[in-house]
Write a protein that holds these residues in place. Structure first.
Motif, PDB file in Angstrom:
ATOM      1  N   THR A  71      28.326   4.876  -8.505  1.00  0.00           N
ATOM      2  CA  THR A  71      28.070   3.478  -8.855  1.00  0.00           C
ATOM      3  C   THR A  71      27.436   2.671  -7.720  1.00  0.00           C
ATOM      4  O   THR A  71      26.574   1.831  -7.978  1.00  0.00           O
ATOM      5  N   MET A  72      27.821   2.893  -6.485  1.00  0.00           N
ATOM      6  CA  MET A  72      27.234   2.125  -5.387  1.00  0.00           C
ATOM      7  C   MET A  72      25.749   2.434  -5.250  1.00  0.00           C
ATOM      8  O   MET A  72      24.925   1.521  -5.145  1.00  0.00           O
ATOM      9  N   THR A  73      25.409   3.719  -5.259  1.00  0.00           N
ATOM     10  CA  THR A  73      24.008   4.108  -5.147  1.00  0.00           C
ATOM     11  C   THR A  73      23.201   3.534  -6.297  1.00  0.00           C
ATOM     12  O   THR A  73      22.129   2.948  -6.097  1.00  0.00           O
ATOM     13  N   ARG A  74      23.705   3.668  -7.502  1.00  0.00           N
ATOM     14  CA  ARG A  74      22.992   3.156  -8.684  1.00  0.00           C
ATOM     15  C   ARG A  74      22.845   1.640  -8.625  1.00  0.00           C
ATOM     16  O   ARG A  74      21.811   1.089  -8.992  1.00  0.00           O
ATOM     17  N   THR A  75      23.849   0.962  -8.121  1.00  0.00           N
ATOM     18  CA  THR A  75      23.771  -0.493  -7.996  1.00  0.00           C
ATOM     19  C   THR A  75      22.716  -0.891  -6.980  1.00  0.00           C
ATOM     20  O   THR A  75      21.902  -1.793  -7.229  1.00  0.00           O
ATOM     21  N   LEU A  76      22.700  -0.248  -5.833  1.00  0.00           N
ATOM     22  CA  LEU A  76      21.685  -0.558  -4.817  1.00  0.00           C
ATOM     23  C   LEU A  76      20.279  -0.313  -5.349  1.00  0.00           C
ATOM     24  O   LEU A  76      19.365  -1.116  -5.110  1.00  0.00           O
ATOM     25  N   LEU A  77      20.096   0.777  -6.069  1.00  0.00           N
ATOM     26  CA  LEU A  77      18.782   1.075  -6.642  1.00  0.00           C
ATOM     27  C   LEU A  77      18.399   0.045  -7.701  1.00  0.00           C
ATOM     28  O   LEU A  77      17.233  -0.362  -7.783  1.00  0.00           O
ATOM     29  N   ASN A  78      19.362  -0.400  -8.491  1.00  0.00           N
ATOM     30  CA  ASN A  78      19.082  -1.431  -9.494  1.00  0.00           C
ATOM     31  C   ASN A  78      18.744  -2.766  -8.850  1.00  0.00           C
ATOM     32  O   ASN A  78      17.909  -3.511  -9.364  1.00  0.00           O
ATOM     33  N   ILE A  79      19.366  -3.070  -7.730  1.00  0.00           N
ATOM     34  CA  ILE A  79      19.020  -4.293  -6.994  1.00  0.00           C
ATOM     35  C   ILE A  79      17.579  -4.195  -6.496  1.00  0.00           C
ATOM     36  O   ILE A  79      16.801  -5.154  -6.622  1.00  0.00           O
ATOM     37  N   ASP A  80      17.209  -3.047  -5.937  1.00  0.00           N
ATOM     38  CA  ASP A  80      15.826  -2.855  -5.493  1.00  0.00           C
ATOM     39  C   ASP A  80      14.862  -2.987  -6.673  1.00  0.00           C
ATOM     40  O   ASP A  80      13.813  -3.627  -6.564  1.00  0.00           O
ATOM     41  N   ALA A  81      15.201  -2.388  -7.803  1.00  0.00           N
ATOM     42  CA  ALA A  81      14.334  -2.454  -8.980  1.00  0.00           C
ATOM     43  C   ALA A  81      14.179  -3.901  -9.453  1.00  0.00           C
ATOM     44  O   ALA A  81      13.079  -4.320  -9.830  1.00  0.00           O
ATOM     45  N   ALA A  82      15.262  -4.663  -9.427  1.00  0.00           N
ATOM     46  CA  ALA A  82      15.193  -6.069  -9.830  1.00  0.00           C
ATOM     47  C   ALA A  82      14.306  -6.861  -8.870  1.00  0.00           C
ATOM     48  O   ALA A  82      13.511  -7.703  -9.303  1.00  0.00           O
ATOM     49  N   ALA A  83      14.408  -6.579  -7.586  1.00  0.00           N
ATOM     50  CA  ALA A  83      13.558  -7.259  -6.604  1.00  0.00           C
ATOM     51  C   ALA A  83      12.084  -6.916  -6.843  1.00  0.00           C
ATOM     52  O   ALA A  83      11.217  -7.789  -6.742  1.00  0.00           O
ATOM     53  N   CYS A  84      11.811  -5.670  -7.181  1.00  0.00           N
ATOM     54  CA  CYS A  84      10.435  -5.266  -7.482  1.00  0.00           C
ATOM     55  C   CYS A  84       9.931  -5.974  -8.740  1.00  0.00           C
ATOM     56  O   CYS A  84       8.787  -6.454  -8.768  1.00  0.00           O
ATOM     57  N   SER A  85      10.762  -6.054  -9.764  1.00  0.00           N
ATOM     58  CA  SER A  85      10.374  -6.742 -11.002  1.00  0.00           C
ATOM     59  C   SER A  85      10.083  -8.211 -10.730  1.00  0.00           C
ATOM     60  O   SER A  85       9.112  -8.767 -11.240  1.00  0.00           O
ATOM     61  N   ARG A  86      10.896  -8.825  -9.924  1.00  0.00           N
ATOM     62  CA  ARG A  86      10.684 -10.234  -9.570  1.00  0.00           C
ATOM     63  C   ARG A  86       9.376 -10.401  -8.810  1.00  0.00           C
ATOM     64  O   ARG A  86       8.604 -11.320  -9.080  1.00  0.00           O
ATOM     65  N   ALA A  87       9.114  -9.519  -7.858  1.00  0.00           N
ATOM     66  CA  ALA A  87       7.872  -9.600  -7.085  1.00  0.00           C
ATOM     67  C   ALA A  87       6.654  -9.454  -7.992  1.00  0.00           C
ATOM     68  O   ALA A  87       5.675 -10.197  -7.856  1.00  0.00           O
ATOM     69  N   LEU A  88       6.716  -8.517  -8.935  1.00  0.00           N
ATOM     70  CA  LEU A  88       5.606  -8.330  -9.868  1.00  0.00           C
ATOM     71  C   LEU A  88       5.411  -9.557 -10.753  1.00  0.00           C
ATOM     72  O   LEU A  88       4.282  -9.992 -10.990  1.00  0.00           O
ATOM     73  N   ALA A  89       6.509 -10.144 -11.222  1.00  0.00           N
ATOM     74  CA  ALA A  89       6.426 -11.333 -12.069  1.00  0.00           C
ATOM     75  C   ALA A  89       5.830 -12.504 -11.285  1.00  0.00           C
ATOM     76  O   ALA A  89       5.017 -13.254 -11.830  1.00  0.00           O
ATOM     77  N   MET A  90       6.210 -12.638 -10.041  1.00  0.00           N
ATOM     78  CA  MET A  90       5.660 -13.724  -9.217  1.00  0.00           C
ATOM     79  C   MET A  90       4.165 -13.517  -8.969  1.00  0.00           C
ATOM     80  O   MET A  90       3.389 -14.471  -9.000  1.00  0.00           O
ATOM     81  N   ASP A  91       3.766 -12.258  -8.745  1.00  0.00           N
ATOM     82  CA  ASP A  91       2.348 -11.961  -8.552  1.00  0.00           C
ATOM     83  C   ASP A  91       1.545 -12.296  -9.808  1.00  0.00           C
ATOM     84  O   ASP A  91       0.456 -12.859  -9.734  1.00  0.00           O
ATOM     85  N   GLU A  92       2.101 -11.959 -10.968  1.00  0.00           N
ATOM     86  CA  GLU A  92       1.422 -12.267 -12.242  1.00  0.00           C
ATOM     87  C   GLU A  92       1.319 -13.777 -12.446  1.00  0.00           C
ATOM     88  O   GLU A  92       0.289 -14.273 -12.893  1.00  0.00           O
ATOM     89  N   ALA A  93       2.380 -14.506 -12.114  1.00  0.00           N
ATOM     90  CA  ALA A  93       2.360 -15.960 -12.273  1.00  0.00           C
ATOM     91  C   ALA A  93       1.308 -16.588 -11.363  1.00  0.00           C
ATOM     92  O   ALA A  93       0.584 -17.502 -11.785  1.00  0.00           O
ATOM     93  N   LYS A  94       1.203 -16.096 -10.136  1.00  0.00           N
ATOM     94  CA  LYS A  94       0.181 -16.608  -9.213  1.00  0.00           C
ATOM     95  C   LYS A  94      -1.221 -16.304  -9.726  1.00  0.00           C
ATOM     96  O   LYS A  94      -2.131 -17.115  -9.562  1.00  0.00           O
ATOM     97  N   ALA A  95      -1.394 -15.152 -10.323  1.00  0.00           N
ATOM     98  CA  ALA A  95      -2.710 -14.759 -10.837  1.00  0.00           C
ATOM     99  C   ALA A  95      -3.142 -15.655 -11.994  1.00  0.00           C
ATOM    100  O   ALA A  95      -4.344 -15.844 -12.218  1.00  0.00           O
ATOM    101  N   HIS A  96      -2.178 -16.222 -12.731  1.00  0.00           N
ATOM    102  CA  HIS A  96      -2.500 -17.073 -13.876  1.00  0.00           C
ATOM    103  C   HIS A  96      -2.615 -18.549 -13.526  1.00  0.00           C
ATOM    104  O   HIS A  96      -2.888 -19.371 -14.380  1.00  0.00           O
ATOM    105  N   GLU A  97      -2.388 -18.889 -12.282  1.00  0.00           N
ATOM    106  CA  GLU A  97      -2.480 -20.302 -11.860  1.00  0.00           C
ATOM    107  C   GLU A  97      -3.914 -20.745 -11.725  1.00  0.00           C
ATOM    108  O   GLU A  97      -4.822 -20.107 -11.481  1.00  0.00           O
TER     109      GLU A  97
END
Length: 141
Positions: free
Chosen positions: A115-141
Motif C-alpha cells: 500500500t505505501m508503494t502504491r500510494t506514493l506512485l498514485n501521488i506521483d501520477a496525480a501530480a503528473c495529471s495536474r501538470a498536464l492539465a495546467m499545461d493544457e489550460a495555459k495552451a488554451h489561454e
C-alpha cells in the motif's frame, strides 16, 4: 532517504552525493539506489542537469546490476524500487511521459498489498495529471 522524505532535499542531496562516492561506480545494490536517490534530491533542489545526469547514471547501473543483487530484499535493489525512485524524480522534473512509464512498471512489479508503494506512485501520477492539465489550460489561454 530520511531527509528526502521529511522535506530536507539539500541534506538529502549532500548525503546522497556522499553515498554515491562511498558506494563507487560499479553496479552494486549500494551504488544504484544511491544514484537514484541523488537524482530525486537534485530534482527537488531544482538542480535539473544534475538530476538528469544522475537518472542516466542510475539507469546505466541498473542495466549492469548483477542478477544476484536484483531481488527485493533490504540488501538488494530490485527493478520495482528503481522505478519508484525514477517515478518521483521524473515527476519532480515534470517529465510526465517518463514518470508515467516508471509508475506503470513499478505498479506491475508491486504486490497488491504494497500500500505505501502504491500510494506514493498514485501521488506521483496525480501530480503528473495536474501538470498536464495546467499545461493544457495555459495552451488554451
Amino acid at each position: 532517504m530520511v531527509p528526502l522524505n521529511y522535506g530536507a532535499p539539500k541534506t538529502a542531496a549532500r548525503l546522497a552525493h556522499q553515498a554515491r562516492h562511498t558506494a563507487g561506480t560499479r553496479p552494486t545494490a549500494a551504488a544504484t539506489p544511491a544514484t537514484a536517490v541523488a537524482a530525486r534530491a537534485y530534482a527537488l533542489n531544482h538542480q535539473n542537469e544534475q538530476a538528469r545526469a544522475a537518472l542516466e547514471a542510475a539507469d546505466a547501473l541498473m542495466d549492469r546490476l548483477p542478477e544476484s543483487e536484483r531481488s527485493d530484499t533490504w540488501l538488494t535493489y530490485g527493478e520495482q524500487k528503481h522505478h519508484v525512485h525514477l517515478s518521483h524524480a521524473f515527476t519532480t522534473l515534470a517529465d510526465t511521459r517518463r514518470a508515467n512509464e516508471s509508475q506503470h512498471r513499478a505498479l506491475e512489479l508491486s504486490a497488491p498489498t504494497s500500500t505505501m508503494t502504491r500510494t506514493l506512485l498514485n501521488i506521483d501520477a496525480a501530480a503528473c495529471s495536474r501538470a498536464l492539465a495546467m499545461d493544457e489550460a495555459k495552451a488554451h489561454e
